[in-house]
Design a protein around this motif. Sequence first.
Motif, mmCIF file in Angstrom:
data_model
loop_
_atom_site.group_PDB
_atom_site.id
_atom_site.type_symbol
_atom_site.label_atom_id
_atom_site.label_comp_id
_atom_site.label_asym_id
_atom_site.label_seq_id
_atom_site.Cartn_x
_atom_site.Cartn_y
_atom_site.Cartn_z
ATOM 1 N N PHE A 95 0.724 -1.229 0.117
ATOM 2 C CA PHE A 95 0.057 -0.037 -0.108
ATOM 3 C C PHE A 95 0.944 1.199 -0.043
ATOM 4 O O PHE A 95 0.530 1.980 -0.642
ATOM 5 C CB PHE A 95 -0.936 0.189 1.239
ATOM 6 N N ALA A 96 1.827 1.183 0.759
ATOM 7 C CA ALA A 96 2.826 2.362 0.563
ATOM 8 C C ALA A 96 3.539 2.616 -0.715
ATOM 9 O O ALA A 96 3.362 3.749 -1.206
ATOM 10 C CB ALA A 96 4.048 2.055 1.634
ATOM 11 N N CYS A 97 3.558 1.630 -1.297
ATOM 12 C CA CYS A 97 3.982 1.648 -2.830
ATOM 13 C C CYS A 97 2.968 2.484 -3.712
ATOM 14 O O CYS A 97 3.336 3.297 -4.551
ATOM 15 C CB CYS A 97 4.433 0.426 -3.505
ATOM 16 N N VAL A 98 1.684 1.967 -3.530
ATOM 17 C CA VAL A 98 0.611 2.571 -4.045
ATOM 18 C C VAL A 98 0.578 4.081 -3.855
ATOM 19 O O VAL A 98 0.421 5.084 -4.558
ATOM 20 C CB VAL A 98 -0.960 1.968 -3.839
ATOM 21 N N TYR A 100 -7.607 1.434 5.163
ATOM 22 C CA TYR A 100 -7.545 0.939 4.036
ATOM 23 C C TYR A 100 -8.626 1.500 3.064
ATOM 24 O O TYR A 100 -8.420 1.615 1.746
ATOM 25 C CB TYR A 100 -7.895 -0.491 3.848
ATOM 26 N N VAL A 101 -9.903 1.877 3.679
ATOM 27 C CA VAL A 101 -10.800 2.780 2.945
ATOM 28 C C VAL A 101 -10.323 3.882 2.406
ATOM 29 O O VAL A 101 -10.446 4.271 1.243
ATOM 30 C CB VAL A 101 -12.208 2.562 3.441
ATOM 31 N N LEU A 102 -9.596 4.667 3.323
ATOM 32 C CA LEU A 102 -9.050 5.870 2.917
ATOM 33 C C LEU A 102 -8.135 5.899 1.896
ATOM 34 O O LEU A 102 -7.927 6.727 0.774
ATOM 35 C CB LEU A 102 -8.650 6.513 4.268
ATOM 36 N N LEU A 103 -7.301 4.597 1.823
ATOM 37 C CA LEU A 103 -6.433 4.444 0.684
ATOM 38 C C LEU A 103 -7.025 4.365 -0.557
ATOM 39 O O LEU A 103 -6.537 4.774 -1.558
ATOM 40 C CB LEU A 103 -5.575 3.537 1.142
ATOM 41 N N PHE A 161 -8.088 7.525 -1.718
ATOM 42 C CA PHE A 161 -7.029 8.230 -2.306
ATOM 43 C C PHE A 161 -6.674 7.870 -3.694
ATOM 44 O O PHE A 161 -6.341 8.725 -4.538
ATOM 45 C CB PHE A 161 -5.952 8.204 -1.390
ATOM 46 N N LEU A 162 -6.776 6.746 -3.970
ATOM 47 C CA LEU A 162 -6.332 5.893 -5.349
ATOM 48 C C LEU A 162 -7.268 6.474 -6.210
ATOM 49 O O LEU A 162 -6.866 6.698 -7.451
ATOM 50 C CB LEU A 162 -6.675 4.436 -5.125
ATOM 51 N N LEU A 163 -8.748 6.849 -5.839
ATOM 52 C CA LEU A 163 -9.714 7.301 -6.825
ATOM 53 C C LEU A 163 -9.235 8.585 -7.094
ATOM 54 O O LEU A 163 -9.322 9.167 -8.542
ATOM 55 C CB LEU A 163 -11.060 7.278 -6.220
ATOM 56 N N LEU A 164 -8.897 9.593 -6.192
ATOM 57 C CA LEU A 164 -8.603 10.940 -6.390
ATOM 58 C C LEU A 164 -7.325 11.066 -7.159
ATOM 59 O O LEU A 164 -6.792 11.795 -8.088
ATOM 60 C CB LEU A 164 -8.352 11.688 -5.070
ATOM 61 N N GLY A 188 -13.504 -1.984 -8.562
ATOM 62 C CA GLY A 188 -12.912 -2.000 -9.860
ATOM 63 C C GLY A 188 -12.985 -0.542 -10.597
ATOM 64 O O GLY A 188 -11.998 -0.101 -10.988
ATOM 65 N N LEU A 189 -14.118 0.371 -10.055
ATOM 66 C CA LEU A 189 -13.894 1.678 -10.380
ATOM 67 C C LEU A 189 -12.744 2.488 -10.065
ATOM 68 O O LEU A 189 -12.187 3.424 -10.848
ATOM 69 C CB LEU A 189 -15.295 2.322 -9.971
ATOM 70 N N VAL A 190 -12.625 2.121 -8.591
ATOM 71 C CA VAL A 190 -11.310 2.802 -8.132
ATOM 72 C C VAL A 190 -9.962 2.621 -8.468
ATOM 73 O O VAL A 190 -8.953 3.241 -8.961
ATOM 74 C CB VAL A 190 -11.305 2.529 -6.815
#
Lengths: 292, 345
Positions: free
Chosen positions: A228-231, A269-272, A275-278, B117-119
């Motif tokens: 997750f840190a890499c992501v 994890y949900v916050l991560l 973040f990935l979405l943004l 998936g969307l994310v």
Amino acid sequence: MSTFLQILLRSLETGGVYALAALAIIIVLRTSMVAHFAQGTMAMFSTYVVALLCSKRGFPLWQSLLIGVAVAVAMAFAVDFFIIRRAKRASAVSKEIITLGLIMVFLGLAPVVFGVDPQLMPKAIPHGGDFQFLGASISHNAFLNICIGLFFMGLLFFILQKTKLGLAVRVTASNEPIARLMGVSTRNITLLAWITAGILGLLSGVMIAPATTVTTTLMNPVQLNALFACVLGGFQTFYGPVLGAYIIGIGRNLLTYYVSSEWGEQLLYVLLLIFLLLRPNGLIGRKFIKKV
Amino acid sequence: MDLTQAAGNPVYRFYKNPNVRFMFFGALLCLVPYLKDIGVFNAGMLITIGGAIIYSVAALGLNLLLGFAGLISLGVAGFVGLGAYATAYFTKDLGLAFWVAALGAIALATLIGLLVGLVSLRVSGLYLAIATLCVSEILLKTFESFDSITGGMTGKRAAYPTILGTTLTREGTYIMLVIVLVLLMMLTRNLVKGSFGRALHAMRGSEVAAQAMGVNLLKYRLLAFALSTAYAALAGALYVTFIRSSYPTTWTITLSLNILAVVVIGGFRSIYGTILGSFVAFIVPDLILKKLPVIGDVPGLAYIFNGVMIIIVIMFYPAGLIKLFSDARGLALRLVSGKARKAVN
């Protein structure tokens, strides 16, 4: 305030462990183009060797550590030499599957080689006290871990940025075929990356082990948080994942203390994921544009 | 035999129809309870084979994703577990019928799958692997700590399904598993032979070319991932009604890796291969390896076997074990024709 500082200091320790593991993953990913999912499992294997030698055979810690490093190097060498190097032409997905297969092999082998009993890892300073710091206390061992983590990270970044070897690694990471044309022995660089990853994994394992018992699942949380840190930090730079690891270490402890001890980790994890979405390319990520 | 004549022959056409073949295959699997009754297998074997069938369902879904779309999901176990817990909750606590509960579980898992998936699917394939790992971890923690619904570490119980007013026995439930598997094999074949399958094939060949042909990458990747979660949730519903209990320790990354092993060992993009892989990965260690001397007692044997198989198959036989059959047929034909040629000479 002192509680906050206390949490921060403790997070520096766990963050350092995640950072070492994340560095191991990113170094292999960038030079060898393999997502190294088995990093944590291989680290567990070599940590087991150290713990077993220390607690069962009565070796002093430094001797067991040296043997552990030798085992980690041998494993990394074997994996790169016999498997990864031969699968060079395979697709990225096939290589990922190979590392996932490695997880199964090492996880299956561990109880055969080491037995099923959990082992104890001795602390580096057996009867260490605490440092007092602005109302917060930190144990000598934790302080040592923070320092060791920072030292090895500093050493690695010094090598990467200031030496010819580091230049070769960075060139390989940025474009492997061109690096080979320029006379860089990318085979050796890749091998070196795997070995470095093995040693970093062992270090992270030995640092986290005294807090719990050494079992086959020892490194699972470390591996997860390192990925997750890499992501979070982005796959494009070497320092991004390190930054991500410290953020995750601090965020995890803050959330479990201030929000909920049971749901804090899930929340992180949900916050991560949000973040990935943004920012899909991570904190320090550039958008990777593929040429046709 | 004259092939042109054979092709017009209705019996031959019937025999060659893939759906009919799937049904024959199902009928063969239905023999297992009878073989148990006459003493060829013991009762434990029925559960092992039933388990392999259940995991085949999840693996068929993963094969859609991994084989056709080239994406790795490490969250299969989490979604299977979600399907299992949701079905158990809907049937036991809410008193719904099994099929309603299963549909509800599938809908719930698919919704979560779509969100994940969307994310993660907008960047590269690696992100899906890590995001699904993340979701799997969240789900596992939820199974452990959401006591009121999942029963926590003590587990959740369920019953054999009641269909049309009759509660099935263990054998009856097994037959139901086989029927669901055969239906899914047909569904999967129709899916991948249609425009959806063609789009995925095009994407795998070249993303850029597929885009130029008007294939929306995100849409088809999402669809593939949503389908694979739906399959996984269905497998969970079948699991909980066949095994009749569910514990958090079942739904770890271990199971996800085993299901991945099924797809790799059996063969990418092959429906029969997936089932073959499931039988190799889940039954061979149980049935054969455990009986071997010396290594039979090794605790992590099944795991080592599957891991080594994955690596060997990927490196040396990437089409999977299902190719053994066509290879063997090719070899036999060559031998026969070679002999024939020698005889002529």
